[in-house]
Design an enzyme around this catalytic site. Structure first.
Site, short mmCIF file in Angstrom:
data_model
loop_
_atom_site.label_atom_id
_atom_site.label_comp_id
_atom_site.label_asym_id
_atom_site.label_seq_id
_atom_site.Cartn_x
_atom_site.Cartn_y
_atom_site.Cartn_z
N HIS A 252 68.23 24.39 19.64
CA HIS A 252 66.99 23.89 19.05
C HIS A 252 66.39 22.73 19.84
CE1 HIS A 252 64.16 22.74 15.92
NE2 HIS A 252 64.50 23.82 15.25
N GLU B 135 63.56 29.46 20.35
CA GLU B 135 64.93 29.79 19.96
C GLU B 135 65.17 31.30 20.01
OE1 GLU B 135 65.47 27.52 16.01
OE2 GLU B 135 63.37 27.41 16.57
N HIS C 16 69.07 26.82 9.15
CA HIS C 16 69.94 26.36 10.24
C HIS C 16 71.35 25.99 9.76
CE1 HIS C 16 66.51 26.65 12.76
NE2 HIS C 16 65.96 25.49 12.51
N ASP D 135 55.07 28.75 14.02
CA ASP D 135 56.45 28.67 13.54
C ASP D 135 56.83 30.05 13.04
OD1 ASP D 135 58.91 27.92 12.68
OD2 ASP D 135 58.23 26.65 11.02
C1 BGC Z 1 61.99 26.27 12.13
C2 BGC Z 1 61.00 25.35 11.45
C3 BGC Z 1 61.68 24.07 11.05
C4 BGC Z 1 62.29 23.46 12.28
C5 BGC Z 1 63.05 22.22 11.95
C6 BGC Z 1 62.53 25.56 13.32
O1 BGC Z 1 63.47 26.37 13.95
O2 BGC Z 1 61.39 27.48 12.50
O3 BGC Z 1 60.45 25.96 10.33
O4 BGC Z 1 60.82 23.17 10.44
O5 BGC Z 1 63.15 24.38 12.90
O6 BGC Z 1 63.12 21.41 13.05
#
Ligand code: BGC
Length: 371
Positions: free
Chosen positions: A193, A331, A119, A266
């Site tokens: 997110h 997302e 991210h 995930d």
């Molecule tokens: C990811 C996860 C991560 C999370 C953090 C998600 O977008 O796929 O792996 O732990 O974001 O909040």
């Protein structure tokens, strides 16, 4: 003529107001903009991370609840980075080893997730102070926030200007439009997110929410959550959400290495191999409250994360403890680590081009009131 003349009055339904939400660690003011429509829906968006801080949505009886996890005050967001409601980038999700090639050169990003960059790296867009550049009200109430990420920020090349517009309309639709431009070739992949709980944040688990994802395949990952390059059909696996099913129905299927790697869902669903016309990428229904959310995007991938790392150590809004599975995150974006997988597509953005990701969240209620 008469009809057109009346429209401005008939459509002054959605309103926008602006206030201060506190100060970032370096003293910068953080603004919060409140968008409301005539059905009582209310979105609050703050300039810290261009984040959706709260969203009130009516249930089947018209009762409002805040359906997004987060904090009542700015301090919660500053104290712990959890991406609640945040804009994520410059590259949403992971870049393996924080390294990617572009035009024959290797770039190195800051690492913040084991060996990888997640991210946007150590200080992603979710931690930046954005500027309100436009607020509108009328048929649609909206706020546009802007952030200019300098050349070399977290290792990404190019001065990149990013705009995030949140727009709330009277038909209970929240639209987030991300736009980015650059002065040097770079990579861009932005998403939002928000952690959703359609029963209301703090109301318990989302494992009984019915989820539909129209994706035939996923891109499986390795133990560090980086795609291994395969594209695997969902048929006959716990990842098959083509027909709506409760999120929790197959989440304890220990035959799935992917569920073990992720501590739950995930991973990235392949909605299409390429960017497409905006279409439904997910539909979620909470049988208890009757709230339904339909998610639209044009992006090829959809990351679905079932709040696996909420571990009961976060005290969010209204003193609510958030526990594993108390929210889901959806997302729409490019596939994770696309810059290292040319057959996944391209994240390249060149000067003169405009990157766009428009995400639409449509809210309604199940049968009872869907007329
Ligand atoms: C990811 C996860 C991560 C999370 C953090 C998600 O977008 O796929 O792996 O732990 O974001 O909040």
């Amino acid at each position: 003529m008469a009809t057109t003349a009346m429209l401005p009055f008939a459509s002054m339904a959605a309103q926008a107001t602006r206030a201060s939400f506190g100060h970032a660690a370096d003293g910068q003011n953080i603004d919060i903009v409140t968008l409301t429509n005539s059905h009582g829906m209310r979105a609050r968006v703050m300039t810290y991370g261009a984040s959706l801080q709260s969203l009130l949505v009516p249930d089947r009886n018209g009762k409002l609840a805040d359906v997004v996890l987060g904090y009542d005050t700015l301090q919660g967001y500053l104290d712990r980075r959890q991406y609640f409601g945040a804009t994520v980038g410059r590259y949403a999700n992971r870049i393996a080893h924080g390294t990617f090639p572009l035009d024959g050169k290797a770039y190195h990003l800051t690492l913040n997730d084991g060996p990888n960059s997640l991210h946007g790296g150590v200080k992603g867009l979710d931690m930046q102070v954005w500027k309100v550049v436009d607020v509108k009200q009328g048929a649609v109430a909206s706020v546009t926030m802007q952030y200019s990420s300098p050349d070399g920020d977290q290792g990404y090349p190019g001065n990149v200007t990013i705009k995030a517009t949140y727009a709330l309309s009277d038909d209970n639709q929240l639209k987030i439009a991300y736009v980015a431009t650059t002065d040097k070739p770079t990579i861009v992949n932005l998403s939002n997110h928000t952690y959703w709980n359609l029963g209301g944040e703090g109301s318990g688990t989302v494992m009984d929410h019915l989820l539909m994802i129209p994706g035939d395949a996923i891109t499986p990952v390795d133990a560090t959550s980086i795609p291994n390059g395969q594209v695997v059909p969902v048929a006959g696996t716990p990842y098959d959400f083509r027909m709506a099913k409760p999120i929790g129905r197959d989440i304890r299927d220990g035959r799935s290495q992917q569920l073990l790697f992720g501590h739950g869902y995930d991973m990235n669903w392949v909605i299409s191999r390429k960017e497409a016309e905006a279409r439904v990428v997910a539909r979620v229904e909470d049988p208890r409250s009757g709230r339904v959310m339909t998610l639209w995007s044009s992006k090829p991938g959809l990351q679905f994360y079932s709040g696996n790392f909420l571990d009961g150590t976060t005290v969010g809004k209204d003193h609510h403890i958030y526990r594993q599975g108390d929210a889901f995150v959806l997302e729409p974006q490019l596939f994770p680590d696309t810059p290292n997988h040319p057959d996944f597509g391209s994240a390249r953005l060149a000067p003169g081009e405009t990157y766009r990701n428009t995400i639409i969240y449509r809210f309604g209620v199940d049968g009872a009131m869907a007329k």
